[in-house]
Design a protein around this motif. Structure first.
Motif, PDB file in Angstrom:
ATOM      1  N   VAL A  49       0.876  -1.166   0.000  1.00  0.00           N
ATOM      2  CA  VAL A  49       0.000   0.000   0.000  1.00  0.00           C
ATOM      3  C   VAL A  49       0.916   1.218   0.000  1.00  0.00           C
ATOM      4  N   VAL A  50       0.643   2.180  -0.882  1.00  0.00           N
ATOM      5  CA  VAL A  50       1.479   3.363  -1.010  1.00  0.00           C
ATOM      6  C   VAL A  50       0.627   4.594  -0.727  1.00  0.00           C
ATOM      7  N   THR A  51       1.125   5.431   0.176  1.00  0.00           N
ATOM      8  CA  THR A  51       0.472   6.704   0.471  1.00  0.00           C
ATOM      9  C   THR A  51       1.416   7.821   0.068  1.00  0.00           C
ATOM     10  N   LEU A  52       0.915   8.726  -0.759  1.00  0.00           N
ATOM     11  CA  LEU A  52       1.686   9.855  -1.266  1.00  0.00           C
ATOM     12  C   LEU A  52       1.096  11.125  -0.668  1.00  0.00           C
ATOM     13  N   THR A  53       1.927  11.931  -0.026  1.00  0.00           N
ATOM     14  CA  THR A  53       1.467  13.192   0.557  1.00  0.00           C
ATOM     15  C   THR A  53       2.299  14.325  -0.016  1.00  0.00           C
ATOM     16  N   VAL A  54       1.608  15.308  -0.594  1.00  0.00           N
ATOM     17  CA  VAL A  54       2.268  16.482  -1.166  1.00  0.00           C
ATOM     18  C   VAL A  54       1.778  17.695  -0.389  1.00  0.00           C
ATOM     19  N   THR A  55       2.712  18.438   0.168  1.00  0.00           N
ATOM     20  CA  THR A  55       2.368  19.644   0.904  1.00  0.00           C
ATOM     21  C   THR A  55       2.481  20.839  -0.027  1.00  0.00           C
ATOM     22  N   GLY A  56       1.398  21.597  -0.130  1.00  0.00           N
ATOM     23  CA  GLY A  56       1.403  22.781  -0.982  1.00  0.00           C
ATOM     24  C   GLY A  56       1.575  22.473  -2.449  1.00  0.00           C
ATOM     25  N   PRO A  57       0.644  21.742  -3.046  1.00  0.00           N
ATOM     26  CA  PRO A  57       0.796  21.402  -4.474  1.00  0.00           C
ATOM     27  C   PRO A  57       0.632  22.624  -5.372  1.00  0.00           C
ATOM     28  N   ARG A  58       1.749  23.258  -5.680  1.00  0.00           N
ATOM     29  CA  ARG A  58       1.769  24.440  -6.522  1.00  0.00           C
ATOM     30  C   ARG A  58       2.859  24.265  -7.584  1.00  0.00           C
ATOM     31  N   ALA A  59       2.767  25.054  -8.629  1.00  0.00           N
ATOM     32  CA  ALA A  59       3.804  25.015  -9.659  1.00  0.00           C
ATOM     33  C   ALA A  59       5.134  25.400  -9.030  1.00  0.00           C
ATOM     34  N   GLY A  60       6.183  24.687  -9.404  1.00  0.00           N
ATOM     35  CA  GLY A  60       7.507  24.900  -8.844  1.00  0.00           C
ATOM     36  C   GLY A  60       8.008  23.630  -8.177  1.00  0.00           C
ATOM     37  N   ALA A  61       8.972  23.772  -7.291  1.00  0.00           N
ATOM     38  CA  ALA A  61       9.539  22.615  -6.593  1.00  0.00           C
ATOM     39  C   ALA A  61       8.520  22.071  -5.590  1.00  0.00           C
ATOM     40  N   VAL A  62       8.269  20.771  -5.674  1.00  0.00           N
ATOM     41  CA  VAL A  62       7.302  20.109  -4.809  1.00  0.00           C
ATOM     42  C   VAL A  62       7.983  18.904  -4.168  1.00  0.00           C
ATOM     43  N   THR A  63       7.814  18.773  -2.864  1.00  0.00           N
ATOM     44  CA  THR A  63       8.361  17.620  -2.149  1.00  0.00           C
ATOM     45  C   THR A  63       7.223  16.683  -1.784  1.00  0.00           C
ATOM     46  N   ALA A  64       7.438  15.409  -2.048  1.00  0.00           N
ATOM     47  CA  ALA A  64       6.431  14.395  -1.757  1.00  0.00           C
ATOM     48  C   ALA A  64       6.948  13.455  -0.673  1.00  0.00           C
ATOM     49  N   ALA A  65       6.093  13.187   0.296  1.00  0.00           N
ATOM     50  CA  ALA A  65       6.379  12.178   1.311  1.00  0.00           C
ATOM     51  C   ALA A  65       5.681  10.899   0.860  1.00  0.00           C
ATOM     52  N   ILE A  66       6.407   9.818   0.821  1.00  0.00           N
ATOM     53  CA  ILE A  66       5.874   8.547   0.331  1.00  0.00           C
ATOM     54  C   ILE A  66       6.015   7.516   1.441  1.00  0.00           C
ATOM     55  N   ARG A  67       4.925   6.818   1.723  1.00  0.00           N
ATOM     56  CA  ARG A  67       4.956   5.748   2.720  1.00  0.00           C
ATOM     57  C   ARG A  67       4.577   4.452   2.011  1.00  0.00           C
ATOM     58  N   VAL A  68       5.466   3.447   2.132  1.00  0.00           N
ATOM     59  CA  VAL A  68       5.239   2.133   1.534  1.00  0.00           C
ATOM     60  C   VAL A  68       5.015   1.144   2.670  1.00  0.00           C
ATOM     61  N   THR A  69       3.838   0.527   2.677  1.00  0.00           N
ATOM     62  CA  THR A  69       3.487  -0.454   3.703  1.00  0.00           C
ATOM     63  C   THR A  69       3.286  -1.803   3.022  1.00  0.00           C
ATOM     64  N   PRO A  70       4.152  -2.784   3.311  1.00  0.00           N
ATOM     65  CA  PRO A  70       3.979  -4.100   2.678  1.00  0.00           C
ATOM     66  C   PRO A  70       2.730  -4.800   3.202  1.00  0.00           C
ATOM     67  N   ARG A  71       2.099  -5.563   2.334  1.00  0.00           N
ATOM     68  CA  ARG A  71       0.900  -6.315   2.729  1.00  0.00           C
ATOM     69  C   ARG A  71       1.253  -7.595   3.487  1.00  0.00           C
ATOM     70  N   ARG A  72       2.494  -8.059   3.350  1.00  0.00           N
ATOM     71  CA  ARG A  72       2.947  -9.273   4.050  1.00  0.00           C
ATOM     72  C   ARG A  72       4.197  -8.941   4.844  1.00  0.00           C
ATOM     73  N   LYS A  73       4.532  -9.799   5.767  1.00  0.00           N
ATOM     74  CA  LYS A  73       5.752  -9.623   6.568  1.00  0.00           C
ATOM     75  C   LYS A  73       6.971  -9.633   5.655  1.00  0.00           C
ATOM     76  N   THR A  74       7.883  -8.696   5.897  1.00  0.00           N
ATOM     77  CA  THR A  74       9.094  -8.609   5.072  1.00  0.00           C
ATOM     78  C   THR A  74      10.338  -8.470   5.943  1.00  0.00           C
TER      79      THR A  74
END
Length: 143
Positions: A49-74
């Motif tokens: 499962v992937v969650t993407l969070t973008v703070t202040g989505p505006r034209a220009g430089a944008v930083t995205a926080a990405i969280r990857v959660t595996p569905r099975r034990k890894t």
């Protein structure tokens, strides 16, 4: 004298109302922005499962926080490689694919430059060495 009392009360009520409206306008104008301009989108595949969070989505430089959660034990498996690319299909714009920086515990961070406002698609790639997935997240970007 009794005819003067309603007029005085009316003036006091008017002054109190004017003062209240002025204080409210000043408070709104000087108050910090409590709204959170972040956009959080979630998608997934058979393996994560992937969650993407973008703070202040505006034209220009944008930083995205990405969280990857595996569905099975890894346990004992190295973290997957995560990439980010932005595409503006209506104008044919794309950004170079960048590798997200691993922050620990399934959290990643990556930055892209969005050239113009529009309906962008942020493509997140997750490759664990055995399987590679690409998830597309739609993002409306203002100017």
């Amino acid at each position: 004298m009794s005819a003067r009392v309603p007029a005085v009360r009316f003036l006091y009520a008017g002054a109190a109302t004017l003062l209240a409206v002025t204080v409210a306008l000043v408070a709104v104008g000087l108050a910090p922005r409590w709204t959170d301009d972040s956009v959080s989108l979630t998608g997934g595949s058979a393996t994560e499962v992937v969650t993407l969070t973008v703070t202040g989505p505006r034209a220009g430089a944008v930083t995205a926080a990405i969280r990857v959660t595996p569905r099975r034990k890894t346990e004992g498996v190295p973290p997957p490689a995560v990439t980010l690319q932005a595409v503006l299909p209506t104008a044919g714009h794309t950004t170079p694919t960048v590798y997200a920086r691993f922050l620990g515990s399934g959290r990643y961070s990556a930055s892209v430059h969005l050239m113009t406002p529009g309906r962008w698609v942020l493509r997140v790639g997750v490759d664990d060495g055995r399987r590679g997935d690409r998830l597309d997240f739609p993002l409306a970007v203002s100017g």
